[in-house]
Design a protein around this motif. Structure first.
Motif, PDB file in Angstrom:
ATOM      1  N   LEU A 105       0.913  -1.033  -0.094  1.00 35.90           N
ATOM      2  CA  LEU A 105       0.080   0.082   0.064  1.00 35.90           C
ATOM      3  C   LEU A 105       0.781   1.372   0.036  1.00 35.90           C
ATOM      4  CD1 LEU A 105      -2.707   1.432   0.143  1.00 35.90           C
ATOM      5  CD2 LEU A 105      -2.622   1.338   2.536  1.00 35.90           C
ATOM      6  N   SER A 106       1.828   1.339   0.588  1.00 35.99           N
ATOM      7  CA  SER A 106       2.785   2.564   0.782  1.00 35.99           C
ATOM      8  C   SER A 106       3.394   2.827  -0.523  1.00 35.99           C
ATOM      9  CB  SER A 106       3.730   2.318   1.935  1.00 35.99           C
ATOM     10  OG  SER A 106       4.570   1.396   1.828  1.00 35.99           O
ATOM     11  N   ASN A 107       3.758   1.932  -1.219  1.00 41.56           N
ATOM     12  CA  ASN A 107       4.471   2.028  -2.444  1.00 41.56           C
ATOM     13  C   ASN A 107       3.253   2.533  -3.538  1.00 41.56           C
ATOM     14  OD1 ASN A 107       7.268   1.015  -2.913  1.00 41.56           O
ATOM     15  ND2 ASN A 107       6.636  -0.487  -1.648  1.00 41.56           N
ATOM     16  N   GLU A 108       2.358   1.919  -3.359  1.00 45.05           N
ATOM     17  CA  GLU A 108       1.209   2.149  -4.441  1.00 45.05           C
ATOM     18  C   GLU A 108       0.903   3.732  -4.033  1.00 45.05           C
ATOM     19  OE1 GLU A 108      -2.921   0.339  -4.224  1.00 45.05           O
ATOM     20  OE2 GLU A 108      -2.076  -0.262  -6.021  1.00 45.05           O
ATOM     21  N   LEU A 109       0.621   4.108  -2.730  1.00 49.52           N
ATOM     22  CA  LEU A 109       0.270   5.601  -2.169  1.00 49.52           C
ATOM     23  C   LEU A 109       1.153   6.596  -2.755  1.00 49.52           C
ATOM     24  CD1 LEU A 109      -1.003   4.992   1.270  1.00 49.52           C
ATOM     25  CD2 LEU A 109      -2.450   5.630  -0.765  1.00 49.52           C
ATOM     26  N   ALA A 110       2.656   5.901  -2.708  1.00 49.40           N
ATOM     27  CA  ALA A 110       3.854   7.068  -3.123  1.00 49.40           C
ATOM     28  C   ALA A 110       3.664   7.387  -4.620  1.00 49.40           C
ATOM     29  CB  ALA A 110       5.012   6.646  -2.836  1.00 49.40           C
ATOM     30  N   HIS A 111       3.364   6.350  -5.477  1.00 55.75           N
ATOM     31  CA  HIS A 111       3.209   6.505  -6.783  1.00 55.75           C
ATOM     32  C   HIS A 111       2.098   7.382  -7.111  1.00 55.75           C
ATOM     33  CE1 HIS A 111       6.537   3.897  -8.430  1.00 55.75           C
ATOM     34  NE2 HIS A 111       6.225   3.184  -7.452  1.00 55.75           N
ATOM     35  N   THR A 112       1.173   7.022  -6.593  1.00 54.34           N
ATOM     36  CA  THR A 112      -0.452   7.790  -6.623  1.00 54.34           C
ATOM     37  C   THR A 112       0.099   9.335  -6.521  1.00 54.34           C
ATOM     38  OG1 THR A 112      -1.565   5.835  -6.268  1.00 54.34           O
ATOM     39  CG2 THR A 112      -2.436   8.173  -6.380  1.00 54.34           C
ATOM     40  N   CYS A 113       0.594   9.557  -5.291  1.00 50.85           N
ATOM     41  CA  CYS A 113       0.904  10.886  -5.079  1.00 50.85           C
ATOM     42  C   CYS A 113       1.731  11.732  -5.947  1.00 50.85           C
ATOM     43  CB  CYS A 113       1.526  10.928  -3.715  1.00 50.85           C
ATOM     44  SG  CYS A 113       0.543  10.474  -2.111  1.00 50.85           S
ATOM     45  N   VAL A 114       2.818  10.850  -6.400  1.00 52.66           N
ATOM     46  CA  VAL A 114       3.684  11.690  -7.470  1.00 52.66           C
ATOM     47  C   VAL A 114       2.827  11.843  -8.871  1.00 52.66           C
ATOM     48  CG1 VAL A 114       5.724  11.383  -8.746  1.00 52.66           C
ATOM     49  CG2 VAL A 114       5.799  10.672  -6.491  1.00 52.66           C
ATOM     50  N   GLU A 115       2.145  11.007  -9.296  1.00 57.45           N
ATOM     51  CA  GLU A 115       1.162  11.125 -10.626  1.00 57.45           C
ATOM     52  C   GLU A 115       0.310  11.880 -10.561  1.00 57.45           C
ATOM     53  OE1 GLU A 115      -0.177   7.139 -10.918  1.00 57.45           O
ATOM     54  OE2 GLU A 115       1.811   6.200 -11.533  1.00 57.45           O
ATOM     55  N   LYS A 116      -0.169  12.432  -9.494  1.00 61.87           N
ATOM     56  CA  LYS A 116      -1.692  13.139  -9.200  1.00 61.87           C
ATOM     57  C   LYS A 116      -1.227  14.427  -8.590  1.00 61.87           C
ATOM     58  CE  LYS A 116      -4.950   9.462  -9.478  1.00 61.87           C
ATOM     59  NZ  LYS A 116      -6.051   8.575  -9.048  1.00 61.87           N
ATOM     60  N   VAL A 117      -0.336  14.392  -7.917  1.00 64.67           N
ATOM     61  CA  VAL A 117       0.126  15.909  -7.053  1.00 64.67           C
ATOM     62  C   VAL A 117       1.143  16.690  -7.533  1.00 64.67           C
ATOM     63  CG1 VAL A 117       0.509  16.795  -4.912  1.00 64.67           C
ATOM     64  CG2 VAL A 117      -1.042  14.859  -5.025  1.00 64.67           C
ATOM     65  N   ASP A 118       0.775  17.863  -7.945  1.00 64.47           N
ATOM     66  CA  ASP A 118       1.825  18.630  -8.666  1.00 64.47           C
ATOM     67  C   ASP A 118       2.786  19.073  -7.471  1.00 64.47           C
ATOM     68  OD1 ASP A 118       0.937  18.550 -11.349  1.00 64.47           O
ATOM     69  OD2 ASP A 118      -0.381  20.197 -10.939  1.00 64.47           O
ATOM     70  N   GLY A 119       4.212  19.092  -7.978  1.00 68.70           N
ATOM     71  CA  GLY A 119       5.171  19.921  -7.060  1.00 68.70           C
ATOM     72  C   GLY A 119       5.876  18.885  -6.358  1.00 68.70           C
TER      73      GLY A 119
END
Length: 231
Positions: free
Chosen positions: A150-164
């Motif tokens: 889950l933590s790996n998936e969350l990190a990837h999602t954050c980078v893909e969807k959140v600018d900056g």
């Protein structure tokens, strides 16, 4: 860049090169070293003996692996890249990484948990990482497995969807007896890109983490269906 190079080269060997050239066994290890603006990749690949008829053919396969890996690695970084394959080989004495099975199992040195094999496919001693072994654990309530995925998936999602976001590290910690969707700690360490601040980013990151925890049962379901890899 170096982690991306390693993952992409490993994936290319498994999914593209081996189906075409079955001489490359499943026992693949890639070590990456970054020195300034240079990346050095050392690949250890067990070759399968029944596909090799001579020393020269073995050497050709070894050189081809180095060439193919270099091409893939160069698509992942602007840094200079060097690739070395089976550096322990001694061609003069025909001491080669040549195996029957394509793994080191025949020497009693193989396993799905073993040395490293983190859920993201990388062993990163200079970055935060869990010491939990994700393979061989049940996907229903073993948080060492579930939280890693889950933590790996969350990190990837954050980078893909959140600018900056230049870099993000997500940590999840459970306490025995508490529901797995209510961790004792759920934290995100963010390194923002220039012109961004953590405050610009953190609200969206928290929402992604909350959503992931709310739907944590999907991790179990996807592991059972074979949609998530543990290394």
């Amino acid at each position: 860049d170096i982690e991306k190079c390693i993952r992409e080269v490993s994936s290319y060997i498994d999914n593209t090169l081996r189906p075409k050239y079955p001489v490359y066994g499943q026992d693949i290890k890639i070590m990456g070293l970054r020195q300034g603006n240079r990346i050095n990749l050392t690949i250890c690949c067990a070759m399968i003996d029944r596909y090799v008829s001579s020393l020269s053919e073995y050497v050709n396969y070894r050189e081809k692996l180095a060439e193919e890996a270099l091409k893939v690695a160069k698509t992942c970084t602007d840094n200079a890249v060097e690739v070395h394959v089976n550096t322990a080989d001694c061609d003069v004495e025909c001491s080669l990484f040549l195996t029957v099975t394509g793994t080191s199992a025949e020497m009693g040195d193989d396993g799905s948990v073993g040395r490293g094999n983190r859920a993201n496919g990388l062993i990163t001693p200079h970055r935060p990482m869990s010491m939990e072994a994700t393979s061989g654990k049940n996907p229903i309530n073993h948080i060492g497995k579930i939280y890693n995925l889950l933590s790996n998936e969350l990190a990837h999602t954050c980078v893909e969807k959140v600018d900056g976001i230049a870099e993000i590290q997500i940590r999840l910690l459970s306490q025995i007896g508490d529901p797995i969707d209510q961790p004792l700690v759920a934290s995100a360490q963010i390194i923002p890109k220039p012109s961004f601040t953590v405050k610009d980013i953190e609200k969206d990151v928290y929402e992604i983490i909350d959503s992931g925890l709310e739907n944590i049962n999907s991790v179990t379901e996807r592991v059972i269906r074979g949609e998530l890899k543990t290394f």
